[in-house]
Design a protein around this motif. Structure first.
Motif, PDB file in Angstrom:
ATOM      1  N   PHE B  34       0.812  -1.219   0.000  1.00  0.00           N
ATOM      2  CA  PHE B  34       0.000   0.000   0.000  1.00  0.00           C
ATOM      3  C   PHE B  34       0.849   1.274   0.000  1.00  0.00           C
ATOM      4  O   PHE B  34       0.310   2.380   0.025  1.00  0.00           O
ATOM      5  CB  PHE B  34      -0.951   0.009   1.207  1.00  0.00           C
ATOM      6  CG  PHE B  34      -2.158  -0.875   1.001  1.00  0.00           C
ATOM      7  CD1 PHE B  34      -3.286  -0.404   0.356  1.00  0.00           C
ATOM      8  CD2 PHE B  34      -2.137  -2.196   1.428  1.00  0.00           C
ATOM      9  CE1 PHE B  34      -4.383  -1.221   0.146  1.00  0.00           C
ATOM     10  CE2 PHE B  34      -3.236  -3.022   1.223  1.00  0.00           C
ATOM     11  CZ  PHE B  34      -4.360  -2.534   0.579  1.00  0.00           C
ATOM     12  N   ILE B  35       2.165   1.122   0.022  1.00  0.00           N
ATOM     13  CA  ILE B  35       3.033   2.309   0.016  1.00  0.00           C
ATOM     14  C   ILE B  35       2.794   3.106  -1.275  1.00  0.00           C
ATOM     15  O   ILE B  35       2.746   2.538  -2.366  1.00  0.00           O
ATOM     16  CB  ILE B  35       4.520   1.901   0.131  1.00  0.00           C
ATOM     17  CG1 ILE B  35       4.811   1.365   1.540  1.00  0.00           C
ATOM     18  CG2 ILE B  35       5.435   3.097  -0.173  1.00  0.00           C
ATOM     19  CD1 ILE B  35       6.217   0.850   1.734  1.00  0.00           C
ATOM     20  N   GLY B  36       2.613   4.391  -1.096  1.00  0.00           N
ATOM     21  CA  GLY B  36       2.405   5.259  -2.255  1.00  0.00           C
ATOM     22  C   GLY B  36       0.960   5.365  -2.698  1.00  0.00           C
ATOM     23  O   GLY B  36       0.651   6.094  -3.634  1.00  0.00           O
ATOM     24  N   THR B  37       0.066   4.639  -2.028  1.00  0.00           N
ATOM     25  CA  THR B  37      -1.357   4.757  -2.339  1.00  0.00           C
ATOM     26  C   THR B  37      -1.979   5.798  -1.412  1.00  0.00           C
ATOM     27  O   THR B  37      -1.309   6.346  -0.525  1.00  0.00           O
ATOM     28  CB  THR B  37      -2.090   3.410  -2.148  1.00  0.00           C
ATOM     29  OG1 THR B  37      -2.152   3.118  -0.742  1.00  0.00           O
ATOM     30  CG2 THR B  37      -1.365   2.283  -2.871  1.00  0.00           C
ATOM     31  N   SER B  38      -3.258   6.026  -1.586  1.00  0.00           N
ATOM     32  CA  SER B  38      -3.941   6.988  -0.715  1.00  0.00           C
ATOM     33  C   SER B  38      -4.459   6.325   0.553  1.00  0.00           C
ATOM     34  O   SER B  38      -5.075   6.980   1.396  1.00  0.00           O
ATOM     35  CB  SER B  38      -5.107   7.623  -1.481  1.00  0.00           C
ATOM     36  OG  SER B  38      -6.012   6.606  -1.888  1.00  0.00           O
ATOM     37  N   VAL B  39      -4.231   5.028   0.685  1.00  0.00           N
ATOM     38  CA  VAL B  39      -4.728   4.282   1.852  1.00  0.00           C
ATOM     39  C   VAL B  39      -3.785   4.505   3.038  1.00  0.00           C
ATOM     40  O   VAL B  39      -2.579   4.264   2.934  1.00  0.00           O
ATOM     41  CB  VAL B  39      -4.830   2.773   1.531  1.00  0.00           C
ATOM     42  CG1 VAL B  39      -5.268   1.994   2.764  1.00  0.00           C
ATOM     43  CG2 VAL B  39      -5.796   2.543   0.371  1.00  0.00           C
ATOM     44  N   ARG B  40      -4.348   4.989   4.142  1.00  0.00           N
ATOM     45  CA  ARG B  40      -3.546   5.185   5.357  1.00  0.00           C
ATOM     46  C   ARG B  40      -3.534   3.869   6.133  1.00  0.00           C
ATOM     47  O   ARG B  40      -4.577   3.389   6.564  1.00  0.00           O
ATOM     48  CB  ARG B  40      -4.133   6.293   6.222  1.00  0.00           C
ATOM     49  CG  ARG B  40      -4.096   7.696   5.584  1.00  0.00           C
ATOM     50  CD  ARG B  40      -4.885   8.680   6.432  1.00  0.00           C
ATOM     51  NE  ARG B  40      -6.269   8.237   6.588  1.00  0.00           N
ATOM     52  CZ  ARG B  40      -6.945   8.254   7.746  1.00  0.00           C
ATOM     53  NH1 ARG B  40      -6.375   8.708   8.840  1.00  0.00           N
ATOM     54  NH2 ARG B  40      -8.192   7.827   7.802  1.00  0.00           N
ATOM     55  N   VAL B  41      -2.351   3.314   6.259  1.00  0.00           N
ATOM     56  CA  VAL B  41      -2.220   2.000   6.892  1.00  0.00           C
ATOM     57  C   VAL B  41      -1.621   2.163   8.289  1.00  0.00           C
ATOM     58  O   VAL B  41      -0.596   2.831   8.458  1.00  0.00           O
ATOM     59  CB  VAL B  41      -1.311   1.067   6.059  1.00  0.00           C
ATOM     60  CG1 VAL B  41      -1.197  -0.306   6.720  1.00  0.00           C
ATOM     61  CG2 VAL B  41      -1.840   0.947   4.630  1.00  0.00           C
ATOM     62  N   ALA B  42      -2.275   1.554   9.277  1.00  0.00           N
ATOM     63  CA  ALA B  42      -1.713   1.495  10.630  1.00  0.00           C
ATOM     64  C   ALA B  42      -1.318   0.045  10.904  1.00  0.00           C
ATOM     65  O   ALA B  42      -2.140  -0.861  10.760  1.00  0.00           O
ATOM     66  CB  ALA B  42      -2.731   1.969  11.664  1.00  0.00           C
ATOM     67  N   VAL B  43      -0.059  -0.167  11.246  1.00  0.00           N
ATOM     68  CA  VAL B  43       0.422  -1.514  11.585  1.00  0.00           C
ATOM     69  C   VAL B  43       0.706  -1.541  13.080  1.00  0.00           C
ATOM     70  O   VAL B  43       1.448  -0.691  13.590  1.00  0.00           O
ATOM     71  CB  VAL B  43       1.702  -1.869  10.796  1.00  0.00           C
ATOM     72  CG1 VAL B  43       2.162  -3.282  11.157  1.00  0.00           C
ATOM     73  CG2 VAL B  43       1.467  -1.738   9.296  1.00  0.00           C
ATOM     74  N   LEU B  44       0.122  -2.484  13.767  1.00  0.00           N
ATOM     75  CA  LEU B  44       0.303  -2.588  15.212  1.00  0.00           C
ATOM     76  C   LEU B  44       1.223  -3.763  15.504  1.00  0.00           C
ATOM     77  O   LEU B  44       0.858  -4.924  15.307  1.00  0.00           O
ATOM     78  CB  LEU B  44      -1.053  -2.773  15.892  1.00  0.00           C
ATOM     79  CG  LEU B  44      -2.045  -1.632  15.627  1.00  0.00           C
ATOM     80  CD1 LEU B  44      -3.451  -2.007  16.056  1.00  0.00           C
ATOM     81  CD2 LEU B  44      -1.585  -0.355  16.315  1.00  0.00           C
ATOM     82  N   GLU B  45       2.432  -3.450  15.942  1.00  0.00           N
ATOM     83  CA  GLU B  45       3.442  -4.478  16.197  1.00  0.00           C
ATOM     84  C   GLU B  45       3.735  -4.529  17.693  1.00  0.00           C
ATOM     85  O   GLU B  45       4.076  -3.518  18.295  1.00  0.00           O
ATOM     86  CB  GLU B  45       4.713  -4.167  15.401  1.00  0.00           C
ATOM     87  CG  GLU B  45       5.940  -4.969  15.799  1.00  0.00           C
ATOM     88  CD  GLU B  45       5.722  -6.480  15.786  1.00  0.00           C
ATOM     89  OE1 GLU B  45       5.134  -7.006  14.825  1.00  0.00           O
ATOM     90  OE2 GLU B  45       6.116  -7.136  16.781  1.00  0.00           O
ATOM     91  N   SER B  46       3.643  -5.722  18.243  1.00  0.00           N
ATOM     92  CA  SER B  46       3.864  -5.885  19.674  1.00  0.00           C
ATOM     93  C   SER B  46       5.290  -5.539  20.080  1.00  0.00           C
ATOM     94  O   SER B  46       5.530  -4.950  21.137  1.00  0.00           O
ATOM     95  CB  SER B  46       3.555  -7.328  20.082  1.00  0.00           C
ATOM     96  OG  SER B  46       4.013  -7.583  21.383  1.00  0.00           O
ATOM     97  N   GLY B  47       6.254  -5.917  19.234  1.00  0.00           N
ATOM     98  CA  GLY B  47       7.647  -5.702  19.603  1.00  0.00           C
ATOM     99  C   GLY B  47       8.187  -4.393  19.099  1.00  0.00           C
ATOM    100  O   GLY B  47       7.465  -3.560  18.542  1.00  0.00           O
TER     101      GLY B  47
END
Lengths: 104, 568
Positions: B34-47
């Motif tokens: 999704f990089i470079g698209t208009s979609v805002r991505v939230a990634v939730l990483e425990s570490g």
């Protein structure tokens, strides 16, 4: 001096270059085959799978006999005629040959 | 960009267009697409970006079934996930892996290679594979070593490709790209503790996030992807019970069931007919720029004829004791020891004698496959020695010297005498609903129930391995290579003590068109939910013959294409 011709069992056992090793495997093979097996009976079983039976064992050259038996061993593995000797998966023909070596 | 979850305002309600839980192979692949698209991505990483013991501790949980790795060891809870200790082994699933096989209960994927091949092609790029083809014959043609001429049509040679060590970690590969992506935010130290839904239970409304330092906030998005692996995916679904008493996606009691691994153990050995049997082909080695790992497998036609699942074998030569000792030495004594590597030991019982006499019955096909069984040290090994700190270097040098000594020996003396060849069997387990992940009564630092694993295998699995070994024995014996000893008894009450998995955690949210037979549909959407998807090997309905990581990436690329359409 009267020479005693080698028996069919002697001829088969004589195919192994290291008789001590063949006997060691043969003793385990005899246990896997079960029952009381005589060398003669085992030779009959081997001969039954050869063209001309015992006549081949007695008369074929060593190289020819070796080739015929090798083909039997190969066929055994191909057809699943395999016996378990202490976990080792051996051709039913070779198991009999080792057993013969242990008895002569 | 990276954001520290402890820096988020307490009780904040964050929003995104797509929320991804987990930044391992699947999560990072999805975010990158999704990089470079208009979609805002939230990634939730425990570490975090580095390993942290307190975070890894959240993985702990009891094993109550077959002996298995402690649950905090086969996976890594940090950015990059388990790719941070990935061995890099790749081979795509073939048509039979995806197919419904009438003799294997619960087998069959909703699609096959025609659907997955384009995604595999893209996945190869993602994992940095150097080679772009999977034909065994092509590899054999290029190799100076060769496979054993095994008899019959029931066994085959398979070739895995190994991703070079420098490219295995997705954190190293893609961390900078993610960091520079303005529409992707990876929240580090962000543990999702619950998936909340609307009262109908059909749509996820937000995720509850907690940090070990005590911060709390929520994240909401139109679509969510759960991508935290074969144990954590079911754990989080089962622990989210606000409007689902049995957990999300679990209306039919399937979440957590059908846990699959790639079990393996030493199932036997080969007594070679020739001491200088060339088995170097079966060791991990390099062809040009590509590292390969060949194995022997049972052919698909034989599997069908026998009514069995996949079994494959890794062949490892056991050298003379003097050589083995030399390989562990660090000085010139190694070279002296190698010169005396002539004794024949290690086969036990009648094996040594057998190895002596079987050659007498193999005049039709005496053969020696030429080649040095031990590889020259890989350039990256040498490079690693030069790069690391002097202290770490000390631990690497013995192995390097052993390789060098062996290489010199092969140049001086020819093939290294092989005492025996160890046969490690790895098999595809029959999908088993009783093999499962549930919630433990124990709780972790964040108050979440820990995962509990009850790994189970069946008598059918035992039979498959036994039959596979018998087939291998026929092929080895019939070719004149040697004889096989089976050291495994399918009728034994327990599995061998060295039974282990491959760190492959699969099957616990299996994919099927029918909600009564699968947790997710063919798109990865949780049955009964409108906006919760699952990525990763937990969706695998069967374990297959290849290692999972490349398929995880390929399936994730497929999911990202679907989501791009769904989010439009």
């Amino acid at each position: 001096v009267r020479l005693i011709p080698p028996t069919d069992a002697d001829r088969l056992a004589g195919l192994f270059s290291d008789r001590a090793s063949a006997r060691a495997v043969g003793r385990a093979s005899l246990r896997a085959l079960g029952g009381d097996r005589s060398a003669s009976a085992l030779v009959d079983e081997v001969a039954a799978a050869l063209p001309d039976g015992r006549r081949t064992i007695a008369g074929a050259s060593e190289d020819d006999l070796r080739e015929l038996l090798a083909a039997r061993v190969r066929d055994d593995f191909g057809s699943g005629s395999i016996l378990d000797v202490q976990g080792w998966q051996l051709s039913s023909t070779e198991v009999r040959l080792y057993a013969i070596a242990a008895l002569v | 960009v990276f954001a520290e979850a402890n820096g988020v305002q307490r009780d904040a309600a964050l929003n995104a267009d797509l929320c991804v839980i987990g930044a391992g192979a699947a999560g990072i692949t999805l975010a990158r697409s999704f990089i470079g698209t208009s979609v805002r991505v939230a990634v939730l990483e425990s570490g975090g970006l580095q390993f942290d013991t307190a975070t890894q501790d959240l993985y702990k949980g009891p094993n109550v079934g077959l002996p298995y790795f402690p649950l905090d060891t086969p996976r890594l809870r940090m950015f990059g996930g388990t790719t941070n200790h990935w061995a890099g082994v790749c081979r795509p699933f073939d048509e039979a892996d995806f197919a419904k096989r009438a003799w294997i209960p619960y087998s069959g994927w909703p699609f096959g290679t025609s659907e997955m091949d384009p995604y595999y092609a893209r996945a190869e790029q993602v994992v940095h594979l150097q080679g772009d083809h999977w034909s065994t014959q092509d590899w054999v043609k290029q190799d100076t070593l060769g496979p054993l001429p095994l008899a019959g049509d029931q066994v085959e040679t398979r070739v895995d490709q190994i991703v070079p060590e420098a490219f295995r970690s997705f954190s190293t590969d893609y961390g900078d790209q993610i960091k520079a992506a303005s529409n992707v935010t990876v929240y580090l130290d962000a543990n999702v503790t619950e998936i909340e839904t609307d009262p109908s239970g059909a749509a996820v409304t937000r995720l509850r996030v907690a940090t070990l330092s005590g911060n709390r906030f929520t994240v909401a998005a139109p679509a969510y992807v759960l991508a935290v692996g074969g144990i954590e995916n079911p754990r989080l679904l089962l622990a989210s019970r606000q409007h689902h008493p049995n957990g999300i996606g679990n209306d039919h009691g399937l979440v957590g069931r059908f846990f699959l691994e790639h079990p393996r153990f030493i199932a036997g050995m080969i007594a070679p007919a020739e001491r200088n049997l060339g088995v170097g082909f079966y060791l991990q080695h390099r062809i040009g720029q590509t590292i390969i790992q060949p194995r022997v497998g049972i052919t698909r036609s034989a599997q069908q004829a026998e009514g069995m699942a996949d079994v494959q074998f890794t062949l490892d030569p056991v050298y003379d004791p003097a050589l083995q000792q030399a390989n562990q030495s660090t000085d010139v004594a190694a070279m002296k020891a190698l010169r005396h590597a002539i004794a024949r030991h290690g086969l036990g019982d009648i094996g040594s004698e057998l190895s002596t006499v079987i050659g007498d019955l193999m005049t039709w096909d005496r053969f020696v496959v030429p080649g040095a069984p031990l590889p020259v040290p890989y350039p990256e090994v040498v490079g690693e020695v030069m790069r690391v700190t002097p202290r770490d270097r000390q631990s690497l040098i013995p192995g390097l010297l052993g390789d060098v000594a062996s290489f010199v020996y092969t140049r001086m003396e020819g093939n290294i005498p092989v005492n025996s060849v160890t046969v490690t069997a790895r098999f595809e387990p029959i999908p088993n609903p009783d093999s499962r992940v549930t919630l433990s009564t124990e709780r972790d630092e964040l108050g979440m129930p820990r995962a509990e694993l009850d790994w189970q295998l069946s008598d059918a699995d035992k039979h498959n391995v036994e039959r596979g070994m018998q087939i291998l024995a026929g092929a080895v014996g019939g070719s004149g290579v040697g004889r096989v000893k089976i050291t495994f008894d399918e009728h034994a009450s327990s599995w061998p003590a060295d039974l282990a998995g491959g760190y492959h955690l699969m099957g616990t949210t299996r994919m099927h068109e029918d909600p009564r037979r699968g947790v997710v549909d063919p798109d990865g959407l949780v049955h009964g939910m409108s906006n919760l998807y699952i990525a990763g090997s937990s969706v695998f309905p069967t374990a297959g013959s290849g290692n999972p990581t490349m398929l995880i990436v390929a399936l994730t690329l497929r999911l990202s294409d679907h989501l791009k359409g769904a989010l439009r």
